[in-house]
Design an enzyme around this catalytic site. Structure first.
Site, PDB file in Angstrom:
ATOM      1  N   LYS A  14       0.852  -1.208   0.000  1.00 25.86           N
ATOM      2  CA  LYS A  14       0.000   0.000   0.000  1.00 25.86           C
ATOM      3  C   LYS A  14       0.872   1.236   0.000  1.00 25.86           C
ATOM      4  CE  LYS A  14       0.918   1.258   4.450  1.00 25.86           C
ATOM      5  NZ  LYS A  14       1.763   2.385   4.817  1.00 25.86           N
ATOM      6  N   ASP A 140      -2.299  -2.216  10.649  1.00 25.78           N
ATOM      7  CA  ASP A 140      -2.752  -2.089   9.256  1.00 25.78           C
ATOM      8  C   ASP A 140      -3.032  -3.433   8.581  1.00 25.78           C
ATOM      9  OD1 ASP A 140      -0.101  -2.692   9.077  1.00 25.78           O
ATOM     10  OD2 ASP A 140       0.502  -0.869   8.051  1.00 25.78           O
TER      11      ASP A 140
HETATM   12  P1  ATP Z   1       4.395  -0.306   7.802  1.00 24.40           P
HETATM   13  O1  ATP Z   1       4.196   0.516   6.576  1.00 24.40           O
HETATM   14  O2  ATP Z   1       3.248  -1.195   8.175  1.00 24.40           O
HETATM   15  O3  ATP Z   1       4.961   0.447   8.956  1.00 24.40           O
HETATM   16  P2  ATP Z   1       6.857  -1.243   6.755  1.00 24.40           P
HETATM   17  O4  ATP Z   1       6.665  -1.335   5.284  1.00 24.40           O
HETATM   18  O5  ATP Z   1       7.544  -0.011   7.226  1.00 24.40           O
HETATM   19  O6  ATP Z   1       5.486  -1.405   7.459  1.00 24.40           O
HETATM   20  P3  ATP Z   1       7.584  -4.013   6.843  1.00 24.40           P
HETATM   21  O7  ATP Z   1       8.227  -4.239   5.522  1.00 24.40           O
HETATM   22  O8  ATP Z   1       6.230  -4.545   7.037  1.00 24.40           O
HETATM   23  O9  ATP Z   1       7.661  -2.483   7.259  1.00 24.40           O
HETATM   24  O10 ATP Z   1       8.604  -4.666   7.922  1.00 24.40           O
HETATM   25  C1  ATP Z   1       8.800  -4.163   9.209  1.00 24.40           C
HETATM   26  C2  ATP Z   1       9.626  -5.162  10.022  1.00 24.40           C
HETATM   27  O11 ATP Z   1       8.891  -6.373  10.189  1.00 24.40           O
HETATM   28  C3  ATP Z   1      10.943  -5.546   9.348  1.00 24.40           C
HETATM   29  O12 ATP Z   1      11.986  -5.004  10.080  1.00 24.40           O
HETATM   30  C4  ATP Z   1      10.983  -7.072   9.348  1.00 24.40           C
HETATM   31  O13 ATP Z   1      12.118  -7.606   9.957  1.00 24.40           O
HETATM   32  C5  ATP Z   1       9.724  -7.516  10.086  1.00 24.40           C
HETATM   33  N1  ATP Z   1       8.984  -8.561   9.323  1.00 24.40           N
HETATM   34  C6  ATP Z   1       8.407  -9.638   9.851  1.00 24.40           C
HETATM   35  N2  ATP Z   1       7.775 -10.359   8.898  1.00 24.40           N
HETATM   36  C7  ATP Z   1       7.957  -9.716   7.729  1.00 24.40           C
HETATM   37  C8  ATP Z   1       7.539  -9.959   6.414  1.00 24.40           C
HETATM   38  N3  ATP Z   1       6.813 -11.043   6.079  1.00 24.40           N
HETATM   39  N4  ATP Z   1       7.883  -9.072   5.461  1.00 24.40           N
HETATM   40  C9  ATP Z   1       8.608  -7.958   5.799  1.00 24.40           C
HETATM   41  N5  ATP Z   1       9.041  -7.702   7.034  1.00 24.40           N
HETATM   42  C10 ATP Z   1       8.727  -8.554   8.004  1.00 24.40           C
END
Ligand code: ATP
Length: 299
Positions: A14, A140
């Site tokens: 998203k 989310d």
């Molecule tokens: P948001 O926008 O919801 O804050 P984000 O895009 O900033 O999320 P994600 O890519 O969802 O962040 O990852 C955040 C943390 O979650 C990472 O540091 C990672 O180690 C952990 N994590 C656990 N499972 C997953 C997964 N399936 N994919 C990505 N990261 C994961």
């Protein structure tokens, strides 16, 4: 009905067309107001039933956990424990959504796995049942179950459907570093002179199906925190606008930046320029791509 032992799923990421922080709650979370939009930048997930019990997970990124701390694993465990499923499941995760980038990659994976386990084991849960369980996994994740264009409030879990985003092209740019959402919110708490975006203009634009109004109303309050520490975010926004974007902002807590284009060819030229141009010569940009908004719920 044909019973399947294998499911191939798309887990779309998203962007936040708009994001504001309204205050801090007693439970430590922030009260947010955000307009979320699903995009055609997806992780691929394959689920396979196994005869032996337990969950096994492998991903194409060796730095991601393959144990119970992975959100895809957590989602499978949640349903398999609740429904006392005695056999097991094998999860293959192919990440394409940049990690810790503000695109909810982990939440998207969790939501797709909830959907997949429900289907694979014929649990009969509705979307409403799935979103309730999704809340436990992250603020989310419920939105990632529903997908589309939503106004999300509370921690992000109170969702109101908005009209579809009109057709447009997005240039999504992920700088070569990651930020932790928790840290950005902590820094926000100490930030001074914060300017809040006017999200009513963005919502009005969606109601009228007017891309220019939508673009003009876009804004992300967290940008003032993340861009202060990482000025490349501001430079990327300026470059996207110079290259023809109607507007460009940071997504979520960052550092991903996206620009909205009303012309696909222009968007492709901009992505090419950013990829090969000056900003990338010092390897500040890790990934650039042209993507589109995703309207439906199909998996
Ligand atoms: P948001 O926008 O919801 O804050 P984000 O895009 O900033 O999320 P994600 O890519 O969802 O962040 O990852 C955040 C943390 O979650 C990472 O540091 C990672 O180690 C952990 N994590 C656990 N499972 C997953 C997964 N399936 N994919 C990505 N990261 C994961």
């Amino acid at each position: 009905m044909l019973q399947t032992d294998k499911l191939e799923l798309k887990a779309p990421g998203k962007i936040n067309l708009g994001l504001d922080v309204l205050g801090k709650r007693e439970d430590g979370y922030h009260e947010i107001k955000t307009i979320m939009q699903t995009v055609w930048l997806c992780d691929d997930i394959i689920l396979r039933k196994t005869a032996h019990p337990g969950i096994e997970l492998q991903s194409n990124l060796d730095y991601l956990p393959d144990n119970e701390t992975n959100l895809a694993y957590k989602a499978a465990a949640l349903l398999m424990e609740e429904f006392k499923i005695k056999t097991g499941v094998d999860i293959k995760l192919y990440k394409h959504i940049p990690v810790a980038a503000g695109m909810a990659g982990g939440s998207a994976d969790a939501a797709a796995v909830l959907f997949g386990i429900n289907k694979l084991f014929s649990l009969g849960l509705s979307y409403g049942d799935l979103t309730k369980r999704a809340e436990v996994l992250g603020a989310d994740v419920p939105y990632c179950v529903l997908r589309g264009t939503y106004l999300c409030t509370g921690k992000g879990e109170v969702m109101e459907r908005l009209p579809y985003m009109p057709h447009c092209s997005l240039v999504i740019v992920k700088p070569a570093f990651s930020v932790a959402t928790k840290k950005v919110f902590e820094q926000y708490d100490y930030a001074k002179d914060i300017v809040h975006p006017d999200l009513s203009r963005l919502i009005g634009g969606l109601e009228k199906g007017d891309l220019k109004e939508i673009a003009a109303g876009m804004g992300n309050v967290l940008e003032q925190v993340t861009a202060k520490h990482h000025p490349v975010i501001t430079r990327l926004k300026e470059s996207l606008i110079r290259l023809g974007a109607l507007n460009a902002i940071m997504s979520g807590s960052g550092p991903t930046v996206f620009g909205i284009f009303d012309d696909d060819a222009k968007a492709r030229r901009a992505a090419k320029r950013l990829h090969f141009g000056g900003l990338n010569s010092d390897r500040k940009v890790y990934c650039v791509g042209v993507h589109h908004v995703r309207r439906n719920n199909g998996v």
